[in-house]
Design a protein around this motif. Sequence first.
Motif, short mmCIF file in Angstrom:
data_model
loop_
_atom_site.label_atom_id
_atom_site.label_comp_id
_atom_site.label_asym_id
_atom_site.label_seq_id
_atom_site.Cartn_x
_atom_site.Cartn_y
_atom_site.Cartn_z
N GLU A 147 28.17 12.19 28.90
CA GLU A 147 28.67 11.67 30.17
C GLU A 147 27.63 10.78 30.83
O GLU A 147 27.93 9.82 31.49
CB GLU A 147 29.02 12.84 31.10
N GLU A 148 26.36 11.14 30.65
CA GLU A 148 25.29 10.37 31.28
C GLU A 148 24.06 10.49 30.40
O GLU A 148 23.78 11.58 29.88
CB GLU A 148 25.01 10.92 32.67
N PRO A 149 23.32 9.43 30.19
CA PRO A 149 22.13 9.54 29.36
C PRO A 149 21.10 10.45 30.01
O PRO A 149 21.08 10.62 31.23
CB PRO A 149 21.63 8.09 29.29
N PRO A 150 20.27 11.08 29.21
CA PRO A 150 19.22 11.94 29.78
C PRO A 150 18.38 11.17 30.77
O PRO A 150 18.19 9.96 30.66
CB PRO A 150 18.40 12.33 28.54
N PRO A 151 17.84 11.85 31.79
CA PRO A 151 17.07 11.14 32.83
C PRO A 151 15.94 10.30 32.27
O PRO A 151 15.66 9.23 32.77
CB PRO A 151 16.53 12.30 33.70
N SER A 152 15.32 10.76 31.20
CA SER A 152 14.18 10.02 30.66
C SER A 152 14.58 8.72 30.01
O SER A 152 13.74 7.87 29.77
CB SER A 152 13.44 10.89 29.63
N THR A 153 15.89 8.55 29.69
CA THR A 153 16.31 7.33 29.01
C THR A 153 17.19 6.45 29.86
O THR A 153 17.68 5.44 29.40
CB THR A 153 17.09 7.69 27.73
N ARG A 154 17.45 6.83 31.12
CA ARG A 154 18.28 5.98 31.96
C ARG A 154 17.55 4.69 32.31
O ARG A 154 16.34 4.69 32.49
CB ARG A 154 18.62 6.70 33.28
N LEU B 105 27.80 -2.61 24.11
CA LEU B 105 26.49 -2.89 24.69
C LEU B 105 25.53 -1.73 24.50
O LEU B 105 25.92 -0.56 24.62
CB LEU B 105 26.60 -3.16 26.20
N ALA B 106 24.28 -2.06 24.22
CA ALA B 106 23.23 -1.05 24.11
C ALA B 106 21.95 -1.59 24.72
O ALA B 106 21.65 -2.79 24.61
CB ALA B 106 23.01 -0.67 22.65
N PHE B 107 21.18 -0.70 25.33
CA PHE B 107 20.01 -1.11 26.11
C PHE B 107 18.76 -0.46 25.54
O PHE B 107 18.76 0.72 25.18
CB PHE B 107 20.20 -0.69 27.58
N LEU B 108 17.69 -1.24 25.46
CA LEU B 108 16.38 -0.73 25.04
C LEU B 108 15.38 -1.07 26.13
O LEU B 108 15.04 -2.24 26.33
CB LEU B 108 15.96 -1.36 23.72
N PRO B 109 14.88 -0.07 26.86
CA PRO B 109 13.95 -0.35 27.97
C PRO B 109 12.65 -0.97 27.46
O PRO B 109 12.17 -0.66 26.37
CB PRO B 109 13.69 1.04 28.57
N GLY B 110 12.09 -1.84 28.28
CA GLY B 110 10.80 -2.43 27.96
C GLY B 110 9.67 -1.48 28.23
O GLY B 110 9.84 -0.42 28.87
N THR B 111 8.48 -1.84 27.79
CA THR B 111 7.32 -0.96 27.91
C THR B 111 6.35 -1.37 29.00
O THR B 111 5.51 -0.58 29.42
CB THR B 111 6.56 -0.93 26.57
N GLY C 175 19.21 5.07 18.41
CA GLY C 175 18.54 5.66 19.56
C GLY C 175 18.56 4.82 20.80
O GLY C 175 17.80 5.07 21.74
N LEU C 176 19.47 3.81 20.86
CA LEU C 176 19.55 2.96 22.04
C LEU C 176 20.41 3.62 23.12
O LEU C 176 21.24 4.48 22.84
CB LEU C 176 20.14 1.60 21.67
N GLN C 177 20.21 3.18 24.34
CA GLN C 177 20.97 3.72 25.46
C GLN C 177 22.33 3.03 25.58
O GLN C 177 22.40 1.81 25.44
CB GLN C 177 20.21 3.51 26.77
N PRO C 178 23.39 3.77 25.84
CA PRO C 178 24.67 3.11 26.13
C PRO C 178 24.56 2.30 27.41
O PRO C 178 23.97 2.76 28.39
CB PRO C 178 25.66 4.27 26.26
N LEU D 236 15.43 -5.13 26.21
CA LEU D 236 16.37 -5.84 25.35
C LEU D 236 17.77 -5.27 25.57
O LEU D 236 17.95 -4.04 25.63
CB LEU D 236 15.98 -5.69 23.88
N LEU D 237 18.74 -6.16 25.69
CA LEU D 237 20.14 -5.77 25.83
C LEU D 237 20.91 -6.35 24.65
O LEU D 237 20.97 -7.58 24.49
CB LEU D 237 20.72 -6.27 27.15
N PHE D 238 21.46 -5.48 23.82
CA PHE D 238 22.22 -5.90 22.65
C PHE D 238 23.71 -5.88 22.99
O PHE D 238 24.22 -4.87 23.49
CB PHE D 238 21.95 -4.96 21.47
N ILE D 239 24.40 -7.00 22.73
CA ILE D 239 25.83 -7.08 23.06
C ILE D 239 26.60 -7.63 21.87
O ILE D 239 26.30 -8.73 21.38
CB ILE D 239 26.10 -7.99 24.29
#
Length: 689
Positions: free
Chosen positions: A64-71, A370-376, A150-153, A439-442
Amino acid sequence: MSMIAPISAISQHQARCSQRAKAHRMPITSDFCGSQGSRWIAFASVFLLSFFSFISDPSAHLPEEPPPSTRPPASATTRPHHPHALPPASAPILPPLSLRPTLGPLPQLQTQLDRDLYFLSHPALEGRDAGTHGIEVAAAYIAHAFQQAGLQPAGDRSSFYQAFQSTTGVVAGTNNRLRTVIDGQSTVWAFQKDYVPFGFSRVGATSPKPVVFVGYGIQAPKQGFDEYANIDVKGKIVLILRGLPRWADTPHSPFGERKNLYAQFRYKLLIARTQGAIGALIVDPPSLKEKQAPSLTPITLARGLTDAGLFALHIQRTVAQQLLSKRPQQLHDITQEIERTRKPHSHALQAQVALRVQLTRLQSTLKNVLAFLPGTHPQHKQEIVVLGAHYDHIGYGHVGGFPGNLGQIHPGADDNASGTATILALARFFAKHPQPRSLLFIAFTGEERGLLGSAFFVRNPRYPLAQITSMINLDMVGRMRKGQLVAQGSGTSSLFEPLLKQVNQHHKLHLRFGKSGYGASDQTSFYTRKIPVLFFFTGAHAQYHRPTDTFDTLNLPDTFRVFRFVADITQAIAQLPKRPDFLQTATPQRFKRRGPMRVSLGTIPDYGANLKTGVLLSGVQKGSTAATAGLQGGDILLRIGRFSIRNIYDMVIALGFYQPGDTVTLSVQRNGQILHLPATFQARSSAHR
């Protein structure tokens, strides 16, 4: 969709695929290409079956929602839309880049890319047309790949999907009717046997109206052939011959390269409507070469959601013969007379036609994935680089296919399973090698129907557009020849061309640069929002939009070569000390091509707009005819000279009537007001590269 046919279709390609896999060193050839008991076929079968339950309620299979560490950071969804919203970094992200090949052989990644290509281009997916089961399976496959990486929705409701509604088909209703009246005697003709409405016909009904024969419906007075001269068709129905007279295809034809324009249904209907006709009946002229009469045209939805502005039916010759029955010359005689004299033979008929057209436009839910990969980097992770590719194709060829191939599966291996599979490879790689910027993959849907998915995204962004620093688009990257790769959009930022050349020092590709961000793919939607773009493309080929665009025609090793190059370009952009600047390029360069359009307007239509009439403009090209005339993004183009514009087809065909230097009035609607702007046409530009 029946599961028997798709699964049995898999076996038809096993021998050819096995040879292809061996040629490209697939490590598990028998499983990849398969025999009756192969694990790959079992996977495909189970996948197709299991994913239909996934498709029916995708949210049930995703958290339902990504874990807090990956939002994504909260600020990512609240940051204001401003091109300079992010402060500059106090220090470069990295020291000056010494670019080098960053990817090793990665055989596992290459094998997975080849498998993705095989699956996405398989006949079991029936060409991945918008609104079909096949594209649903493809969407689920892509979402599953993003999740496994392992990407975020990054879609709606913590899913990988961004859904929207669009018209994807048209079907005839039960109350269509065609009635001819001659000397007071009526004949009611059989629907689908004697006539069918075109999918772009106006709907409604009309009482009996006079009929006028206008030959091939050509209006070319400068070429000495005007079939509407001295004929009144206002408020009447015109009878038109399909195609062109045979002499139009000879070296001495007065039509020249414009003959293809005059043969189009939409041309004939635009001219008829402009002359005041309320309906058109189109019939195939007799031919001595044919063995049987042509069949009626299937009812299909063309690109664009508006109708042609008049009733439009395809009729059998028996109907036309009756309409001509009071004339001494019959259909064959009249067509032969046009061939012999090369002169119009238009005339009013002693007949009337009453008709009713009932069509229902079908709505479907389309999905971007769509999938999201947070930057560092603590500061620059708020900035986003978009990596995109469209995953839809044209299904059975009814929208965008070539005549003669309708009803056949168009697998779309190069267009654009190649770009989609490359995006998945990039997602897997960067999931293990995150970058300073996010990075945002679409994977976009609806590109083949007019950039629907990307247009929807930029109107409804999942992240503020101000945070998107650049967009990289991959479309048809699977047929590289002699190391050639087109890099379109190199002029949309001052940083891009030097960066491309620097990265290419290690890849040794033959890059062909195109400066404009405009083009017939999804980067255009971002470019019109003033986002720098790059569009990679390995070139056109004879299999484009044909059933022969299949997996076995792909250049697999060089598709992976494209992946390696784009991965390095992505890293270079994601590691820049500052975000790329945006430059608006001049009127778009194009590959040199022949055609009826001699002039350029320089507008960028919004193909996804659902208007009853007119063409919504996403933007206009710098220095173009439209820009000089004062047109703006957001305008609705209503008229070009004497032609009213209901849709993109009308616009393109109307432009075919003008020469460079001609002056016309362009009518647009802006903020509820109608403006009439004088314009002088420029020549249509071509790139000689």
